[in-house]
Motif scaffolding. Sequence first.
Motif, mmCIF file in Angstrom:
data_model
loop_
_atom_site.group_PDB
_atom_site.id
_atom_site.type_symbol
_atom_site.label_atom_id
_atom_site.label_comp_id
_atom_site.label_asym_id
_atom_site.label_seq_id
_atom_site.Cartn_x
_atom_site.Cartn_y
_atom_site.Cartn_z
ATOM 1 N N PHE A 87 -95.320 -21.012 -7.685
ATOM 2 C CA PHE A 87 -93.739 -21.702 -7.258
ATOM 3 C C PHE A 87 -93.285 -23.193 -7.352
ATOM 4 O O PHE A 87 -92.340 -23.542 -8.398
ATOM 5 N N LYS A 92 -88.877 -22.472 -8.421
ATOM 6 C CA LYS A 92 -88.310 -20.955 -7.797
ATOM 7 C C LYS A 92 -87.049 -20.671 -8.997
ATOM 8 O O LYS A 92 -86.588 -21.126 -10.066
ATOM 9 N N LYS A 93 -86.759 -19.381 -8.782
ATOM 10 C CA LYS A 93 -86.692 -18.265 -8.830
ATOM 11 C C LYS A 93 -86.292 -18.209 -11.013
ATOM 12 O O LYS A 93 -85.509 -18.139 -11.801
ATOM 13 N N ASN A 126 -91.907 -15.272 -0.545
ATOM 14 C CA ASN A 126 -92.102 -15.286 -1.830
ATOM 15 C C ASN A 126 -90.934 -14.276 -2.850
ATOM 16 O O ASN A 126 -90.603 -15.401 -4.035
ATOM 17 N N ASN A 129 -87.826 -15.750 -3.465
ATOM 18 C CA ASN A 129 -87.607 -17.709 -4.467
ATOM 19 C C ASN A 129 -88.070 -16.674 -5.718
ATOM 20 O O ASN A 129 -87.557 -17.229 -6.614
#
Length: 357
Positions: A87, A92-93, A126, A129
Amino acid sequence: MKGIFIATDTPLIGGVLTYLRDIALRLSASGISVAVGLRNLPHLIPIIDELRQQSIHVTHPFDVTFFQHGYLPLITGYGPFSYRRFFSTFGKKNLVLLVHDQVDIYYPQPFQFLYRLGYRYLQVPNLQNARAIITVSHWAKSFLQDFYGLAQVYAVPNAVDVHRFRPELSKENRRERKKSLGLRPEKDLILIPGRLSPEKNPFLPLRVAQLLPEIDFAYVGTGELEGPVRLAQKALRLGNVFFLGKRYDMPNVYAAADAVLQPTLGENQSLSTLEAMACGLPVITSDIPAQREIINHRQTGVLSPPEPKHMAKWILYALENREELGNNARAYVVLHHNLDFYLPRLLSTLNEIAALI
């Protein structure tokens, strides 16, 4: 989606890495642009070379080059802490996480509660995310959604190569395979594949072997409990229990077996179970959700409480009904968990996810 970047930082050659290699090869063969991220470790070189021979670019797991060029990152971390590095590298995402984790383990209480607590605080952040999560069984998808409250979870069940894993129909050939493994050819052989780790319940087969001295049992795999299990086998003087270690020729090993025993307490969806079923072997395994999803009791295998007397009873049943159970198991895997039919399901899911990014 210009392509797919499949990456893992695992240092181990096991089911997860084999799975990622297989899907990379299949995706590439179908014309999809694929890159793979693996650690450059000496024992992983054969896999890296195999991928490169098929013109698949192999780099390190945290290489952002392909992500920056529009590749969809499909990531499997070695553990909760390794995801943090993914990440921090990719953001993130942005990541699609491929989850093979045992999202629950049916330890006796309070240990199941403690496992769930650890998973909630170490792994669930996790997963939250991630842009999306792909897990390998329908029950795990439901559990992640209902118990942990996660969204954007997809199920693409595991699959195996049914041409590589196929039945050995000749009894004489089975005897020869047993001899080649250093086992007794005249005895029925029960394989116990998998890591020798707590969630696999590796001491239970020793107690089953005590109840069935006329049958041979062979562990296939290594793990942190291998030493204690070997010590227990010697202390119990079990001459019908053997250790085959880590094997990379599992189709040959399955070809020597008469049945498979898996007293596991935790699975997502077991590749070992599916491989054994594809080989036409009856599987005697614990009655937990993961195994219930792929085994129909007394039809395609046997579900049992993970207790010695129950498992001993069902081993005898499985051996008596080996042909029927094995044929049904093979037919089920060919229809529902066949790697030949897996690719369209995975691509459909990845395209759906890519459209959301």
